[in-house]
Design an enzyme around this catalytic site. Structure first.
Site, short mmCIF file in Angstrom:
data_model
loop_
_atom_site.label_atom_id
_atom_site.label_comp_id
_atom_site.label_asym_id
_atom_site.label_seq_id
_atom_site.Cartn_x
_atom_site.Cartn_y
_atom_site.Cartn_z
N HIS A 110 -0.02 5.88 1.52
CA HIS A 110 -0.44 5.59 0.14
C HIS A 110 -1.02 4.18 0.09
O HIS A 110 -0.44 3.24 0.65
CB HIS A 110 0.77 5.70 -0.81
CG HIS A 110 0.48 5.26 -2.21
ND1 HIS A 110 0.95 4.07 -2.74
CD2 HIS A 110 -0.23 5.86 -3.20
CE1 HIS A 110 0.56 3.96 -4.00
NE2 HIS A 110 -0.17 5.03 -4.30
N HIS A 163 -6.89 -2.22 -4.82
CA HIS A 163 -6.10 -1.52 -5.83
C HIS A 163 -6.61 -1.93 -7.19
O HIS A 163 -6.38 -3.05 -7.64
CB HIS A 163 -4.62 -1.87 -5.66
CG HIS A 163 -3.69 -0.90 -6.32
ND1 HIS A 163 -2.37 -1.16 -6.54
CD2 HIS A 163 -3.92 0.36 -6.80
CE1 HIS A 163 -1.81 -0.12 -7.12
NE2 HIS A 163 -2.73 0.81 -7.28
#
Length: 505
Positions: free
Chosen positions: A60, A106
């Site tokens: 992830h 991110h």
């Protein structure tokens, strides 16, 4: 009988034979006598079934080196993951400030970006260092159409013949890991403008479950289903980008039960947050199992795991979830379980799901984890002794003025009926503890069971960590084994090990 450590050394005076007597040897061959090596760990599961038949080692936010908000982005973590055998790498794609380049970071956080080209080059160079089986790159796409054209060109040039190009009919059934050896696949949703082009003015009939459920459960920093910002509807994505998507990702429906409906035709990948998975398992457990028999389900950590912690993966696995996406840069008990699961099948990153997760009964019934079953096997574990701490730790690491007081904890994790924990007694003031205690673990679903082993040193305050490992029960063989222990991040200690006996009845 005087038991020996490695070969020829009596039970009460344990020393190393050599450090090549590595952790309990997980292979399909029978083991010989104490200290005998049975040969290299090999892939022994059937690798010719479609991809949805396998648990897949999944990362992830694979580019993050630290936490989810201010951590750095680097190819170093991608390389580390691939060297550990991870087979699914996630990249979040965002336009640069000039809107002419592509960053990986991110989104909506203060994480420092890394160039997409740098990430793809690292994947190309290290994809098959640990395993020959396919690497899947899941793309969280926030790009404009012209930038997607750049992505298509970039992946084609960097990966070359290694890049998987789906052919007509491939999306009706996923290929097998064997057929995809040494191939790299892209997985993402089809761009909105591409769907509009196909369907005319009809909106995609699947809308974002994650957005709605986020308002109920969590602040979710990951939104794989968010449409790219600043898109120009007049621009069209070149066929090259869409034709390179080897595994199509779908948007989940607002209604959870509908999202898990198994449709005829094309197989797909669906992503859900961990709390949505928990809700689905509670309300629609059998629907989850049926869905994963045809499609691929990916579950990712909730957005509030800012420090890159992870959730317990067993709930997902027992419902057939193939991609349990983990933050590989951290450490913790959940990550130990992930490491344990993928120590099986030659550490190739693909573990064949048990047959009962892929089969249906005469009345269309499927496996239900909540339903108690009869005991299928009993695993007996005897913890004889331990050694090596004096070599790997300083004399005062555990206790300043006396030798340590070690004890071993054994955790059985799996379906609810199989969960159990036990511990040995403490051995006072001894660097080479001898416990010689046996424990029994009745197992209803041994195929999904993991044996987690943790050694601690008793202290007046908080007990000190002294080593851990996690082993898949499905690969344990009857006999006496040398079990190498690891640190909190999963790295093997040079010398610390246990002498244990396993018996499966």
């Amino acid at each position: 009988m005087a038991l020996t450590w490695a070969t020829g050394v009596r039970f009460g005076r344990a020393t190393r034979r050599n450090d090549r007597e590595s952790e309990v040897h997980l292979s399909t061959n029978a083991y010989g006598s104490l200290g005998h090596r049975s040969g290299p760990k090999t892939v022994h599961h059937d690798m010719t079934a479609p991809l949805q038949h396998y648990f897949i080692y999944t990362g992830h936010n694979s580019y993050l080196t630290g936490n989810q908000l201010i951590g750095g982005c680097s190819v170093k973590q991608i390389i580390k993951s691939l060297k550990k055998g991870v087979r699914v790498i996630e990249l979040d794609l965002w336009p640069t400030s000039s809107k002419e380049g592509i960053h990986v970071l991110h989104g909506g956080t203060m994480t420092t970006p890394v160039e997409l080209e740098e990430c793809l080059t690292a994947i190309n160079e290290h994809a098959f260092v640990k395993s020959p089986y396919p690497v899947i790159i899941t793309l969280e796409d926030h790009l404009t159409p012209n930038l997607r054209d750049i992505v298509a060109k970039m992946v084609t040039e960097i990966f070359g013949d290694t890049l998987y190009h789906p052919e007509a009919g491939d999306h009706n059934e996923f290929p097998s890991p064997e057929a995809l050896k040494h191939r790299i696949l892209l997985s993402t949703k089809l761009p909105k403008e591409h769907l509009d082009e196909i369907n005319g003015s009809r909106e995609d009939n699947i809308s974002s479950l994650n957005h709605d459920l986020t308002q109920l459960f969590e602040i979710d920093f990951e939104d794989e289903n968010e449409d790219a910002a600043n898109e120009n509807p007049g621009q069209k994505t070149t066929p090259g980008y869409t034709q390179l998507i080897g595994i199509h990702a779908a948007k989940p429906d607002k209604k959870l039960s509908k999202a898990l409906t198994v449709e005829s035709g094309k197989a797909k990948r669906l992503s859900l947050g961990e709390q949505t998975l928990e809700r689905a398992a509670s309300l629609y457990g059998t629907d989850l199992v049926r869905f994963t028999q045809k499609n691929i389900l990916r579950v990712y950590p909730k957005g509030t795991r800012i420090t890159s912690t992870n959730f317990k993966p067993l709930r997902a696995w027992m419902h057939g979830v193939q991609m349990v996406a983990f933050n590989m840069q951290g450490y913790g008990k959940s990550l130990w379980m992930m490491h344990g699961m993928f120590r099986s099948n030659g550490k190739c990153g693909f573990v064949k799901k048990p047959d009962f997760l892929m089969s249906m009964g005469p009345n269309n019934e499927v496996f239900e984890p909540k339903v108690p079953l009869d005991v299928k096997k009993t695993l007996k574990v005897r913890v004889y002794m331990g050694d090596g701490w004096r070599k790997d730790f300083s004399q005062t690491h555990f206790d300043k003025y006396s030798p340590p007081d070690f004890y071993t904890k054994l955790y059985m994790v799996g379906v609810p009926a199989d969960v159990r924990k036990v511990r040995t007694r403490e051995i006072i003031d001894d660097w080479i503890p001898i416990w010689n205690q046996e424990f029994s673990f009745p197992l209803t679903v041994p195929e999904l069971a993991l044996l987690k082993i943790v050694v601690r040193e008793h202290d007046a305050g908080k007990d000190d960590f002294a080593g851990q490992t996690c082993l898949p029960v499905s690969e344990l063989k009857t006999g006496i084994r040398v079990v190498r222990l690891r640190d909190k991040k999963g790295k093997k200690f040079k010398s610390v090990k246990l002498l244990m006996q396993f018996t499966l009845e």
